[in-house]
Design a protein around this motif. Structure first.
Motif, PDB file in Angstrom:
ATOM      1  N   UNK A 242       1.774   8.746 -12.687  1.00  0.00           N
ATOM      2  CA  UNK A 242       1.333   8.187 -14.001  1.00  0.00           C
ATOM      3  C   UNK A 242       1.674   6.781 -14.332  1.00  0.00           C
ATOM      4  N   UNK A 243       3.192   6.458 -13.768  1.00  0.00           N
ATOM      5  CA  UNK A 243       3.827   5.219 -14.305  1.00  0.00           C
ATOM      6  C   UNK A 243       2.934   4.256 -13.179  1.00  0.00           C
ATOM      7  N   UNK A 244       2.665   4.643 -12.143  1.00  0.00           N
ATOM      8  CA  UNK A 244       1.847   3.646 -11.149  1.00  0.00           C
ATOM      9  C   UNK A 244       0.439   3.395 -11.527  1.00  0.00           C
ATOM     10  N   UNK A 403      13.275   8.917   3.378  1.00  0.00           N
ATOM     11  CA  UNK A 403      14.396   8.213   3.009  1.00  0.00           C
ATOM     12  C   UNK A 403      14.291   6.716   3.754  1.00  0.00           C
ATOM     13  N   UNK A 404      13.775   6.892   5.132  1.00  0.00           N
ATOM     14  CA  UNK A 404      13.836   5.471   5.609  1.00  0.00           C
ATOM     15  C   UNK A 404      12.646   4.532   4.980  1.00  0.00           C
ATOM     16  N   UNK A 405      11.525   5.331   4.630  1.00  0.00           N
ATOM     17  CA  UNK A 405      10.509   4.553   4.037  1.00  0.00           C
ATOM     18  C   UNK A 405      11.055   3.763   2.546  1.00  0.00           C
ATOM     19  N   UNK A 411      14.623  -2.464  -0.145  1.00  0.00           N
ATOM     20  CA  UNK A 411      14.996  -3.891   0.344  1.00  0.00           C
ATOM     21  C   UNK A 411      13.867  -4.750   0.194  1.00  0.00           C
ATOM     22  N   UNK A 412      12.743  -4.625   0.397  1.00  0.00           N
ATOM     23  CA  UNK A 412      11.600  -5.456   0.110  1.00  0.00           C
ATOM     24  C   UNK A 412      11.585  -5.934  -1.461  1.00  0.00           C
ATOM     25  N   UNK A 413      11.587  -4.716  -2.233  1.00  0.00           N
ATOM     26  CA  UNK A 413      11.804  -5.130  -3.512  1.00  0.00           C
ATOM     27  C   UNK A 413      12.953  -6.005  -4.033  1.00  0.00           C
ATOM     28  N   UNK A 414      14.162  -5.752  -3.747  1.00  0.00           N
ATOM     29  CA  UNK A 414      15.341  -6.590  -3.824  1.00  0.00           C
ATOM     30  C   UNK A 414      14.803  -8.150  -3.384  1.00  0.00           C
ATOM     31  N   UNK A 415      14.227  -8.343  -2.136  1.00  0.00           N
ATOM     32  CA  UNK A 415      14.204  -9.765  -1.759  1.00  0.00           C
ATOM     33  C   UNK A 415      12.867 -10.198  -2.456  1.00  0.00           C
ATOM     34  N   UNK A 416      11.994  -9.393  -2.903  1.00  0.00           N
ATOM     35  CA  UNK A 416      10.967  -9.813  -3.903  1.00  0.00           C
ATOM     36  C   UNK A 416      11.440 -10.460  -5.191  1.00  0.00           C
ATOM     37  N   UNK A 417      12.620  -9.573  -5.821  1.00  0.00           N
ATOM     38  CA  UNK A 417      12.916  -9.766  -7.092  1.00  0.00           C
ATOM     39  C   UNK A 417      13.728 -11.339  -7.014  1.00  0.00           C
ATOM     40  N   UNK A 418      14.419 -11.295  -5.703  1.00  0.00           N
ATOM     41  CA  UNK A 418      15.405 -12.575  -5.672  1.00  0.00           C
ATOM     42  C   UNK A 418      14.418 -14.058  -5.482  1.00  0.00           C
ATOM     43  N   UNK A 419      13.297 -13.750  -4.559  1.00  0.00           N
ATOM     44  CA  UNK A 419      12.454 -14.807  -4.343  1.00  0.00           C
ATOM     45  C   UNK A 419      11.792 -15.391  -5.671  1.00  0.00           C
ATOM     46  N   UNK A 441       3.253 -11.158  -3.034  1.00  0.00           N
ATOM     47  CA  UNK A 441       3.190 -10.655  -4.138  1.00  0.00           C
ATOM     48  C   UNK A 441       2.015  -9.161  -4.258  1.00  0.00           C
ATOM     49  N   UNK A 442       1.183  -9.541  -3.452  1.00  0.00           N
ATOM     50  CA  UNK A 442      -0.051  -8.611  -3.213  1.00  0.00           C
ATOM     51  C   UNK A 442       0.731  -7.575  -2.337  1.00  0.00           C
ATOM     52  N   UNK A 443       1.380  -7.742  -1.154  1.00  0.00           N
ATOM     53  CA  UNK A 443       2.061  -6.963  -0.204  1.00  0.00           C
ATOM     54  C   UNK A 443       2.983  -5.813  -0.922  1.00  0.00           C
ATOM     55  N   UNK A 444       3.848  -6.532  -1.919  1.00  0.00           N
ATOM     56  CA  UNK A 444       5.106  -5.681  -2.571  1.00  0.00           C
ATOM     57  C   UNK A 444       4.061  -4.457  -3.539  1.00  0.00           C
ATOM     58  N   UNK A 445       2.866  -4.850  -4.146  1.00  0.00           N
ATOM     59  CA  UNK A 445       2.498  -4.114  -5.082  1.00  0.00           C
ATOM     60  C   UNK A 445       1.579  -3.277  -4.173  1.00  0.00           C
ATOM     61  N   UNK A 446       1.103  -3.561  -3.213  1.00  0.00           N
ATOM     62  CA  UNK A 446       0.207  -2.403  -2.462  1.00  0.00           C
ATOM     63  C   UNK A 446       1.064  -1.587  -1.917  1.00  0.00           C
ATOM     64  N   UNK A 447       2.434  -2.114  -1.285  1.00  0.00           N
ATOM     65  CA  UNK A 447       3.408  -1.195  -0.694  1.00  0.00           C
ATOM     66  C   UNK A 447       3.773   0.125  -1.673  1.00  0.00           C
ATOM     67  N   UNK A 448       4.152  -0.482  -3.046  1.00  0.00           N
ATOM     68  CA  UNK A 448       4.479   0.693  -3.838  1.00  0.00           C
ATOM     69  C   UNK A 448       3.279   1.563  -4.035  1.00  0.00           C
ATOM     70  N   UNK A 449       2.010   1.296  -4.001  1.00  0.00           N
ATOM     71  CA  UNK A 449       0.798   2.287  -4.222  1.00  0.00           C
ATOM     72  C   UNK A 449       1.081   3.287  -3.068  1.00  0.00           C
ATOM     73  N   UNK A 450       0.855   2.660  -1.957  1.00  0.00           N
ATOM     74  CA  UNK A 450       1.161   3.359  -0.573  1.00  0.00           C
ATOM     75  C   UNK A 450       2.249   4.316  -0.612  1.00  0.00           C
ATOM     76  N   UNK A 451       3.410   3.923  -1.143  1.00  0.00           N
ATOM     77  CA  UNK A 451       4.498   4.733  -1.247  1.00  0.00           C
ATOM     78  C   UNK A 451       4.276   5.962  -2.048  1.00  0.00           C
ATOM     79  N   UNK A 452       3.809   5.640  -3.425  1.00  0.00           N
ATOM     80  CA  UNK A 452       3.452   6.692  -4.240  1.00  0.00           C
ATOM     81  C   UNK A 452       2.427   7.843  -3.680  1.00  0.00           C
TER      82      UNK A 452
END
Length: 508
Positions: A242-244, A403-405, A411-419, A441-452
């Motif tokens: 729902x939040x996604x 857990x690996x995913x 890790x990608x999200x932390x890098x994204x925030x810092x950058x 930007x689009x990659x991180x956003x797409x990654x979360x959608x795929x994860x959910x």
């Protein structure tokens, strides 16, 4: 391939206009160029020779540059100010000097229209400047090295042309704009989102919204087909979906046709809800996979871990309301300009940071416990009955895989925030500039959608009937619902995909 870089920074140099009317900024806007341009000053020496007072000088900036126009696709405008201050022996810059700005912002959509006022404010900014040379007569005319100042932020670009008029009112009796050195020029840097990037971003949101909605409907239908009530993990995965979806829904399309200045704040709130939900999910995800844990399937068992997340999220929400909430009324406001505001902002950020540290300690501890439990279970797998062994094999495989995913996503999200923080704040630090690719930007956003999407796909319960040989007599009273949750048992229509994967790993 399709989108340009996410943002563009455009430098503007203000033009010094003469305004010798008594009634300032009430009757006329001063244009730096064009058919109705103002009477200009080359420099302040000319003003002194012509006996023009500081109160009669207006710094005018037209946005955008000549022969261009702004577009709603730019989404927002952020402006940073830089002052060129020269050293003079008789007009030195005082320590902790403050500059008072009388600023007005106007717009028009046609070059022949009158300017309409958007906002007017009197703002105070602290000057933080250093002077590299010794303060002697030989150094006169050299410029101070001054920090950038936050100037303005607008959450929508609904009009074609904007005009900024800046005055530096001087009042020696009240000490307004006294001891600020000799200001030579005012420069602005305007940052806005690129239209090409906005279009790609909108297209992604429009495409991803129905995909997540369809898998959510399928997932919840699977759960409602069960004879038992949904377990906690299933509810949390659905809440994450729902939040996604809340982030995905492309309400930004309306910002093209409407002047919705609150879209930046709304975007922050949506992102905050998703991240709070995600952090909570990771805790519950680990907790529910502790196979011998007594406090399973109850949200109250996780209050110690979810509590700090709620407190941290609330602190960041208050901080955002203090900054972007006030900017809805006054786009020139910045919480960092006053000492009280800075301390308050820092307090909220520190509290949120402490909560985040506590969260990671809890998460690491839980992951350690889960892996310890798993290694214990794996050694006893051969001695178990067939159905129970299959159940645990599937559980172990799925947990390790996810857990690996999850760690990769984190890790990608932390890098994204810092950058993204570095790119947003590079003007504060001067030389540090990172060019972020739109694909990031689009990659991180797409990654979360795929994860959910993957979570809902892997954790959808099987609604088929189990064979009689896997009855509860072999597994213990409570394991029936665990079996359905993990969908790793062979049913009458053959094994599920996850079951096949689990068997393959066990045989290897």
């Amino acid at each position: 391939l399709a989108a340009p870089s996410p943002t563009t920074a455009v430098p503007y140099m203000s033009v010094k206009c003469i305004d010798i009317r008594k009634n300032h900024h009430k009757t006329k806007w001063l244009m730096p160029w064009g058919p109705n341009h103002c009477e200009k000053l080359k420099d302040f020496d000319e003003a002194v020779s012509r006996q023009i007072e500081a109160n009669d000088i207006v710094f005018a900036v037209h946005i955008p540059l000549p022969r261009k126009e702004m577009s709603p696709w730019f989404q927002f405008m952020l402006f940073i100010m830089q002052l060129d201050i020269a050293f003079k022996m008789d007009n030195d810059l005082k320590e902790n000097a403050e500059i008072t700005l009388d600023v007005s912002l106007a717009y028009r959509d046609d070059v022949f229209d009158d300017w309409e006022e958007i906002a007017h404010a009197i703002e105070i900014r602290k000057l933080k400047c250093t002077f590299g040379s010794p303060k002697t007569l030989e150094s006169e005319g050299r410029h101070y090295d001054c920090d950038f100042l936050p100037f303005m932020e607008i959450g929508s670009v609904a009009h074609k042309y904007y005009l900024i008029n800046i005055r530096l009112p001087v009042n020696e009796r009240k000490g307004i704009n006294v001891g600020i050195g000799e200001i030579k020029d005012i420069r602005l840097v305007g940052i806005h989102q690129n239209g090409g990037f906005t279009k790609v971003w909108f297209a992604m949101k429009t495409f991803l919204t129905p995909s997540i909605l369809i898998i959510m409907v399928w997932y919840w239908r699977r759960i409602t087909l069960m004879t038992r009530a949904p377990v906690l993990l299933e509810k949390v995965i659905f809440a994450l979906g729902i939040s996604m979806t809340f982030i995905n829904i492309p309400v930004e399309w309306f910002s093209i046709g409407f002047d919705w200045t609150w879209m930046l704040l709304f975007g922050d709130i949506r992102q905050g809800i998703f991240y709070a939900m995600l952090l909570s999910f990771w805790i519950i995800f680990c907790g529910e996979h502790m196979m011998d844990q007594n406090e399973r399937n109850r949200l109250s068992g996780y209050w110690k871990q979810v509590g700090p997340i709620a407190v941290g999220s609330f602190c960041l929400f208050i901080f955002d309301m203090c900054e972007r909430g006030v900017q809805l009324k006054n786009p020139f406001f910045s919480i960092w300009t006053t000492e009280v505001g800075t301390e308050l902002a820092m307090a909220f950020i520190i509290v949120a940071g402490i909560c985040l540290c506590l969260y990671f300690l809890f998460l690491c501890f839980m992951v350690f416990q889960v892996f310890r439990n798993i290694s214990g279970k794996q050694s006893s797998l051969p001695a178990m009955s067939k159905a129970r062994r299959l159940h645990y094999e599937g559980l172990i495989f799925r947990f390790k895989f996810l857990m690996l995913i999850t760690l990769a996503c984190a890790a990608m999200t932390v890098i994204f925030f810092i950058v993204s923080q570095v790119t947003e704040g590079h003007w504060k630090w001067g030389d540090i500039t990172i060019q972020v690719n739109s694909a990031f930007f689009t990659g991180i956003y797409g990654m979360w959608n795929l994860y959910v999407f993957a979570l809902m796909f892997l954790y959808a319960p099987s609604h088929k009937n189990y064979g009689e040989d896997q009855s509860n007599g072999d597994l213990g009273v409570n394991s029936g619902e665990e079996l359905q949750l993990t969908t790793t048992i062979t049913h009458v229509d053959g094994p599920t995909e996850v079951y096949k994967l689990a068997r393959k790993e066990a045989q290897e």
